[in-house]
Write an enzyme that holds these catalytic residues in place. Structure first.
Site, PDB file in Angstrom:
ATOM      1  N   THR A 192      22.112 -36.504 -26.103  1.00 48.52           N
ATOM      2  CA  THR A 192      22.648 -37.769 -26.630  1.00 48.52           C
ATOM      3  C   THR A 192      24.043 -37.448 -27.148  1.00 48.52           C
ATOM      4  OG1 THR A 192      20.544 -38.725 -27.211  1.00 48.52           O
ATOM      5  CG2 THR A 192      22.396 -39.316 -28.610  1.00 48.52           C
ATOM      6  N   ARG A 219      11.194 -48.488 -24.563  1.00 52.13           N
ATOM      7  CA  ARG A 219      11.261 -47.724 -25.814  1.00 52.13           C
ATOM      8  C   ARG A 219      12.700 -47.726 -26.360  1.00 52.13           C
ATOM      9  NH1 ARG A 219      14.364 -43.047 -27.563  1.00 52.13           N
ATOM     10  NH2 ARG A 219      13.200 -42.043 -29.201  1.00 52.13           N
ATOM     11  N   ASP A 224      16.587 -44.282 -32.201  1.00 50.11           N
ATOM     12  CA  ASP A 224      17.421 -44.533 -33.381  1.00 50.11           C
ATOM     13  C   ASP A 224      18.866 -44.920 -33.042  1.00 50.11           C
ATOM     14  OD1 ASP A 224      17.575 -41.884 -32.341  1.00 50.11           O
ATOM     15  OD2 ASP A 224      18.818 -41.337 -34.045  1.00 50.11           O
TER      16      ASP A 224
HETATM   17  N1  ASP Z   1      17.923 -39.891 -30.846  1.00 55.47           N
HETATM   18  C1  ASP Z   1      17.815 -40.150 -29.445  1.00 55.47           C
HETATM   19  C2  ASP Z   1      16.630 -41.029 -29.179  1.00 55.47           C
HETATM   20  O1  ASP Z   1      15.600 -40.843 -29.801  1.00 55.47           O
HETATM   21  C3  ASP Z   1      17.678 -38.910 -28.636  1.00 55.47           C
HETATM   22  C4  ASP Z   1      18.661 -37.817 -28.950  1.00 55.47           C
HETATM   23  O2  ASP Z   1      19.368 -37.861 -29.937  1.00 55.47           O
HETATM   24  O3  ASP Z   1      18.732 -36.868 -28.173  1.00 55.47           O
HETATM   25  O4  ASP Z   1      16.709 -41.876 -28.318  1.00 55.47           O
END
Ligand code: ASP
Length: 295
Positions: free
Chosen positions: A177, A205, A208
């Site tokens: 991310t 889904r 955050d």
């Molecule tokens: N926080 C991101 C999510 O849950 C994933 C990530 O930060 O790699 O979608």
């Protein structure tokens, strides 16, 4: 105030089936540095909203880089579809996010476009339709690497050989991310964040990344961007928690270190944060490519 921009490329420990080579780590940090460089011209310019422009320019570099789980190269859902989440926030209280956006190259630009409307969040079909109305063309961001990760995730699910943090799904492995935070010379702050989600997730889904106070937060005391286990980050209001500590006077590094230490094991989390005087970055066991650049 001294302008600065920070970027990250996602928290996540290497796993036996996806080990991290020193070379790959160095390359990811280099990409984060290049993203910072894309943002600094904005921070050096005298226009308005330069912190926001800077974090958007930085996020676009990483969204376009297929090695990161955002925009091109983002993770696929368990059904093989691709849905993207992104958000932007500024210290004067603006916030906009898109969730489960489909087939759009730079979700962060769609989030920015949403700032001009009365809404703060669009999801799924509505978000995708809004993107097209705003002139963002349909694009395929599915890469060979993402397909490989998807197949591997399906195999792990089928065989039950889940990683330690996939046990609730068993939970999740996430890499790449992306996000950026910036402080402009006029003392304003902004944050951007973009993701394809986790490695094991149902269509629909939402993590955050597009949630205010969970994945991103900005206010008069600074800006924070989170990465890691999205579900827990939502429940803990991760970005806001780090921000609150900064507002209480803690150095951003200390504010991050405390939240990383408090985050339930074995789930992973990472943050970049900037305050009026300082900045910080950190993740579980230190696994998060990131970079900071003063303009
Ligand atoms: N926080 C991101 C999510 O849950 C994933 C990530 O930060 O790699 O979608």
């Amino acid at each position: 105030m001294k302008p600065v921009i920070l970027t990250h490329g996602g928290a996540g420990r290497p796993t036996p089936d996806a080990p991290e080579s020193e070379g790959a780590r160095a390359e990811a940090v280099k990409a984060c540095a290049q993203a910072c460089e894309a943002g600094t011209p904005w921070l050096k310019s005298s226009g308005s909203d330069v912190a926001l422009e800077a974090v958007i320019a930085a996020a676009m570099v990483l969204e376009d880089d297929p090695r990161f789980n955002a925009g091109t190269g983002a993770n696929l859902r368990l059904d093989g579809s691709l849905e993207l989440d992104a958000s932007v926030a500024t210290s004067d209280g603006r916030f906009a996010a898109v969730a489960c956006l489909r087939a759009t190259k730079n979700p962060v630009l769609v989030a920015r476009a949403l700032l001009t409307t009365p809404h703060v969040m669009l999801c799924g079909e509505g978000a995708t339709r809004f993107a097209r109305q705003q002139g963002f063309a349909e694009a395929s961001m599915v890469t060979e690497k993402a397909l490989k990760r998807w197949k591997a995730a399906r195999e792990r699910l089928a065989s039950g050989r889940l990683r330690p943090y996939e046990q609730g799904w068993k939970n999740i492995q996430f890499h790449g991310t992306i996000g950026a935070v910036a402080r402009a010379a006029d003392g304003t702050f902004a944050v951007s964040c973009s993701t394809g989600g986790t490695s094991m997730m149902l269509p629909g889904r939402i993590g955050d990344t597009p949630i205010y106070g969970a994945g991103v937060y900005a206010g008069e005391h600074g800006a924070v961007c989170a990465t890691g286990h999205g579900e827990l980050c939502i429940k803990r209001m991760g970005a806001f928690r780090v921000y609150t500590r900064m507002a209480q006077g803690l150095h951003p590094q200390k504010a991050i270190d405390l939240e990383v230490a408090d985050f339930p094991q074995p789930y992973e989390v990472g943050f970049i944060a900037v305050s009026r005087e300082a900045h910080g970055m950190g993740a579980t066991d230190g696994y998060m490519p990131c970079f900071a650049l003063e303009a």
